[in-house]
Design a protein around this motif. Structure first.
Motif, short mmCIF file in Angstrom:
data_model
loop_
_atom_site.label_atom_id
_atom_site.label_comp_id
_atom_site.label_asym_id
_atom_site.label_seq_id
_atom_site.Cartn_x
_atom_site.Cartn_y
_atom_site.Cartn_z
N PHE A 116 -44.17 29.39 -102.56
CA PHE A 116 -43.68 30.37 -102.41
C PHE A 116 -44.46 31.75 -102.43
O PHE A 116 -44.48 32.42 -101.00
CB PHE A 116 -42.38 31.06 -102.23
CG PHE A 116 -41.21 29.55 -101.87
CD1 PHE A 116 -41.69 28.98 -100.34
CD2 PHE A 116 -40.60 29.05 -102.82
CE1 PHE A 116 -40.83 28.33 -100.32
CE2 PHE A 116 -40.30 27.83 -102.86
CZ PHE A 116 -40.47 27.45 -100.87
N ALA A 117 -44.94 32.22 -103.39
CA ALA A 117 -45.71 33.55 -103.22
C ALA A 117 -47.24 33.31 -103.37
O ALA A 117 -47.63 33.79 -102.47
CB ALA A 117 -45.53 33.96 -104.34
N ILE A 118 -47.94 32.30 -103.77
CA ILE A 118 -49.54 32.33 -103.89
C ILE A 118 -50.06 31.32 -102.94
O ILE A 118 -50.97 32.20 -102.17
CB ILE A 118 -49.69 31.35 -105.20
CG1 ILE A 118 -49.59 32.85 -106.17
CG2 ILE A 118 -51.46 31.31 -105.56
CD1 ILE A 118 -49.97 32.73 -107.50
N GLN A 119 -49.02 30.46 -102.32
CA GLN A 119 -49.52 29.17 -101.48
C GLN A 119 -49.42 30.10 -99.98
O GLN A 119 -50.17 29.34 -99.48
CB GLN A 119 -49.38 28.00 -101.63
CG GLN A 119 -50.44 27.26 -102.89
CD GLN A 119 -49.71 26.02 -103.76
OE1 GLN A 119 -48.93 25.89 -102.71
NE2 GLN A 119 -50.34 25.73 -104.61
N PRO A 150 -44.26 38.88 -102.47
CA PRO A 150 -44.99 38.74 -103.23
C PRO A 150 -44.51 38.32 -104.82
O PRO A 150 -43.42 37.49 -105.60
CB PRO A 150 -44.59 40.73 -103.69
CG PRO A 150 -43.38 40.75 -102.97
CD PRO A 150 -42.57 39.46 -102.33
N ALA A 151 -46.50 37.50 -105.20
CA ALA A 151 -46.16 37.21 -106.99
C ALA A 151 -45.16 37.63 -108.16
O ALA A 151 -44.92 37.53 -108.52
CB ALA A 151 -47.65 36.92 -106.90
N ILE A 152 -45.63 39.24 -107.76
CA ILE A 152 -45.07 40.02 -109.00
C ILE A 152 -43.99 40.89 -107.95
O ILE A 152 -44.51 41.95 -107.59
CB ILE A 152 -46.24 40.77 -110.25
CG1 ILE A 152 -47.07 41.84 -108.83
CG2 ILE A 152 -46.56 39.86 -111.11
CD1 ILE A 152 -48.07 42.49 -109.93
N SER A 153 -43.40 41.60 -108.73
CA SER A 153 -42.44 42.78 -108.26
C SER A 153 -43.45 43.65 -107.42
O SER A 153 -44.58 44.37 -108.46
CB SER A 153 -41.03 42.89 -109.39
OG SER A 153 -41.17 44.63 -108.62
N ILE A 191 -52.85 38.95 -109.53
CA ILE A 191 -54.75 38.55 -109.31
C ILE A 191 -55.08 37.67 -108.66
O ILE A 191 -55.44 38.23 -107.97
CB ILE A 191 -55.60 39.38 -110.66
CG1 ILE A 191 -57.47 39.15 -110.31
CG2 ILE A 191 -56.16 37.27 -111.03
CD1 ILE A 191 -58.05 39.86 -111.11
N VAL A 192 -54.44 36.80 -108.35
CA VAL A 192 -54.18 35.47 -107.69
C VAL A 192 -54.41 36.41 -106.37
O VAL A 192 -54.23 35.47 -105.27
CB VAL A 192 -54.13 34.33 -108.30
CG1 VAL A 192 -54.29 33.08 -107.24
CG2 VAL A 192 -54.65 33.26 -109.71
#
Lengths: 510, 313
Positions: free
Chosen positions: B154-157, B162-165, A242-243
């Motif tokens: 690497f994903a969120i910032q 992608p943070a999840i697959s 979600i973030v």
């Protein structure tokens, strides 16, 4: 009834999810004249769907996905009001054992089959016979009669004040009679609902994609061009999803709120579960001390609910002394002042009961409960109750409670409709009443609710008073449901007594 | 060589049967009331009893095991109790993801560990020290912590991955690539550091042997000594460590899959175990044991090919 233990099982276990990167839908689907604002609704679901067969449907988190392909007979509004859906009207006879239901006559299933009284009968009969995950909802049903093409009469063996509510839940989901009970419907739903599954965009255990059904009877319910359920059983994966905007809505945990807030997400406030101790052994079969009501009251006074709420749940909840929720109709405000934190009083009560030196008490614990167990052990220890914690596998805890293995249990439970709660916690039939505790006085109060029809909620207040004053439980607090939405993409309204909002409660952001 | 292989396969089958029986017995005695867990706390005793009968849970242990084993022999692993899928389908959907991840990680590990280990052994000095210190640090940081750090950075910032697959149905190789990069690197880092250590000591040990001196005195080039002789002699040690790491990764992938929401076999194993979904658990155990047996066999064969002495013993 409650999904809580399973959800918690899932929360501490695996993560399985695939993401279909949110493409903001192409052409506004086939929903002509729809009030569609379009776009995709990406839902980060806590649990996988066991089977799309409506007779295997579940509650809470697990009901939401079924609402895309299936309509229920009755629609439950966000505030709990029951409104027409496939059923236009319904009414009980005088004895409240025969419910006559009028049906819409302009509805078809996605396979072309016609929705009529015969279809409703087949669905209810199948649901009962299939012995699925919510088979309990139709326990009271004796038979279903087809009155005419668009009317059925449902005959109950005894009044069930929750029955119309059940018809807005799993038991009310209507599947195509041509597919019920087949392997096909388990893999791909066939209902009358606003959306149909897109098999090309779906993989069992990771994601399910739905697109609007063209000839649906109520375009107002088709607000999105696409709905994608992404199964994210791990809380960290849900937060990351979600973030990073890969889902629009998901369920988080209290400890994750700071990050979610910082990312500009919005918390949807609602409360569904309560948590605390269930003092099962009210007759003192395993632990004689618990037979004394003053001992059970002492336990209630010994717990510092405020501090536990603050430290364990970071304040996301409301302390309480009762097991009925504020929205149930059976809630009594002043009962929450029954057991203020007062260790001195607890000691006095124990002394009065002849346990000035305290006593030993076994409480089962399970993975994830460590800090709560420690706090309870400490606080009960302070008044002289020596707690021994026994760790039990999560998968065994409910059946161990049911088998009467423990005098006391700590758990998370759903705060539902009064009659549901009574049958879950208080009646002699209830699983969480393993020693069949009761009294003539209580039985009378329960019977009053059972045959009380519309008055059930009001009458259940007396049941609530009885079990609270007799300290059947030692509730700690009601938990806030930490549902977060991305306000940039969607709006949502919480659904009363449901872990996550119904799909009807979502709309694209303006 | 053939007898050697056949013996290995035979012992593998015995192992498979023993582990299956043991797992089944443990699950049987776990005391979980599966029917109750499926039906929830509002179901009546009759409904629970009926469900138990339906699932064959009222049968004694041995009858249930034989029933299951009979199914397996005819290629039928059964059906999940909590899910609409057959066990075979479930595993076939998830195995490719787990195997791709583990195989990519182990290949990266093999290449990097060999390069780093050999460089450290040959150059010694500061290079060696850096590799050694790196090994200690790498060993101290668990893969899942690295994974969380990677996701955050690497994903969120940075939003690079992608943070999840994003491995969706029919996803192209690009989705696999971007979804598996971070998890594979997270798994590789710790494996490389300990792998490099092993390669380093094995190579140093070989470099100190008499035959290396002899080869040098004959004027054979350093490069030829290193790649043709030393590496071949040092390889068995490295291969054995690698096979152990592969098996370790099959375990470690469970947490990595959770963090990246990868729908792999490890994630399936954990959820099935906590739910008490015995058909799925047994399927996962069976597949995992088979994979481990195959990997061990391959390593043994490779070692035999590299070093004839192993074959004889």
């Amino acid at each position: 009834m409650k999904l809580a233990p399973l959800a918690r099982v899932a929360a501490v276990t695996a993560a399985t999810a695939l993401i279909f990167t949110g493409c903001a839908a192409g052409s506004p689907s086939g929903s002509e004249g729809a009030s569609s604002g379009g776009g995709t609704l990406n839902i980060g679901a806590v649990l996988d769907i066991a089977s799309w067969d409506p007779s295997q449907a579940h509650v809470g988190h697990a009901l939401q996905p079924y609402q895309a392909p299936y309509d229920t007979l009755i629609l439950r509004e966000p505030d709990g009001t029951l409104s027409p859906m496939l059923a236009t009207e319904w009414a009980y006879d005088e004895d409240q054992t025969a419910l006559t239901v009028d049906l819409r006559d302009d509805v078809t299933f996605s396979d072309g089959e016609v929705f009529d009284a015969e279809a409703v009968k087949t669905n209810l009969d199948t649901f009962k016979a299939a012995n699925g995950r919510q088979a309990a909802q139709l326990t009271a049903v004796d038979s279903v009669d087809v009155v005419d093409e668009d009317t059925v009469q449902i005959n109950l063996s005894a009044p069930d004040p929750s029955f119309t509510y059940y018809l807005s839940q799993a038991a009310g989901l209507m599947g195509s009679p041509a597919s019920l009970g087949t392997d096909e419907i388990a893999a791909e739903p066939v209902g009358t609902g606003p959306y149909v599954m897109d098999p090309a965009g779906s993989v069992v255990g990771s994601q399910y994609t739905f697109t609007p059904r063209e000839d649906y009877w109520n375009h107002d319910l088709q607000k999105f061009d696409k709905i994608v359920f992404k199964v994210l059983t791990d809380p960290t994966a849900r937060l990351n999803a979600i973030v990073s905007k890969q889902v629009d809505v998901t369920l988080l945990e209290a400890r994750q709120t700071e990050q979610a807030d910082a990312a500009g997400l919005e918390l949807l406030e609602s409360q569904v579960d309560w948590t605390g101790l269930l003092l099962f052994d009210r007759d003192g079969e395993l632990n004689p001390a618990l037979a004394d009501v003053t001992v059970r009251q002492a336990i209630n006074h010994a717990l510092d609910r405020e501090t536990m709420l603050e430290q364990i749940q970071l304040g996301y909840g409301t302390v309480t002394n009762q097991v009925f929720g504020p929205e149930s109709g059976a809630y009594v405000d002043e009962l929450d002042e029954t057991y203020p934190y007062d260790p001195e009083k607890a000691k006095d009560l124990l002394a009065e009961a002849g346990y000035a030196d305290g006593f030993d008490l076994v409480i089962p614990s399970f993975v994830g409960l460590e800090s709560i167990s420690a706090a309870i052990t400490q606080q009960l220890g302070d008044v002289g109750i020596r707690v021994q914690t026994e760790t039990v596998p999560v998968a065994n805890i409910v059946s161990d409670f049911a088998a009467g293995k423990y005098p006391v249990g700590y758990f998370f439970l759903f705060q539902g409709e009064p009659w549901v709660a009574i049958n879950q916690l208080i009646s002699t039939e209830a699983l969480y009443n393993p020693f069949d505790s009761t009294s003539p006085e209580l039985q009378e109060l329960i019977d009053a609710v059972h045959f009380g029809g519309d008055e059930a909620g009001e009458l259940a207040k007396d049941v609530n008073r009885y079990v609270t004053e007799n300290a059947w439980f030692a509730p700690l607090y009601r938990l806030d449901q930490i549902v977060y939405v991305n306000p940039a993409t969607i709006t949502a309204e919480p659904q009363i007594q449901q872990a996550v909002p119904s799909i009807y409660n979502f709309a694209p952001a303006e | 060589m053939v007898t050697f292989t056949l013996k290995r396969i035979a012992s593998g089958i015995v192992l498979l049967v023993a582990i299956s029986l043991l797992t089944y017995t443990l699950l049987y005695f776990s005391g979980t009331n599966i029917a109750r867990n499926i039906l929830g706390d509002m179901a009546t005793e009759d409904q629970v009893a009926l469900k138990q009968q339906e699932l064959g849970l009222d049968q004694p242990l041995f009858a249930r095991f034989l029933d299951w084993a009979g199914g397996v022999l005819s290629g039928d692993l059964g059906r999940s109790w909590f899910n609409a899928e057959t066990v075979g389908q479930s595993l076939m959907n998830r195995l490719p993801i787990t195997l791709t991840l583990v195989v990519v990680a182990i290949l990266l590990t093999a290449i990097l560990a060999t390069v780093l280990g050999m460089t450290a052994a040959v150059k010694r000095g500061w290079v060696d020290r850096v590799v050694q210190i790196g090994a200690v640090i790498g060993d101290a940081i668990p893969g899942f912590v690295l994974a969380i750090i990677f996701v955050t950075i690497f994903a969120i910032q940075l939003g690079l991955f992608p943070a999840i697959s994003t491995i969706a149905p029919g996803a192209g190789p690009d989705a696999w690539l971007i979804s598996l990069t971070l998890p594979a690197i997270a798994m590789t880092v710790t494996a490389v550091t300990s792998g490099a250590q092993q390669v380093r000591s094995a190579v140093i040990a070989q470099l100190e042997k008499d035959y290396v001196r002899t080869l040098r005195s004959r004027g054979v080039s350093e490069r030829e000594i290193l790649f043709k002789h030393v590496l071949r002699s040092a390889a068995p040690a490295g291969l054995t460590v690698l096979s152990l790491q592969f098996i370790g990764m099959l375990g470690g992938v469970v947490i990595i899959e959770q963090i990246f929401a990868l729908p792999g076999m490890g994630a399936l194993a954990v959820s099935a175990t906590s739910l008490g979904d015995i058909p799925i658990v047994m399927g996962v155990v069976l597949y995992t044991v088979i994979i481990v047996i195959i990997v061990n066999l391959l390593v043994d064969l490779a070692n035999g090919w590299l070093n004839p002495k192993v074959r004889v013993s």
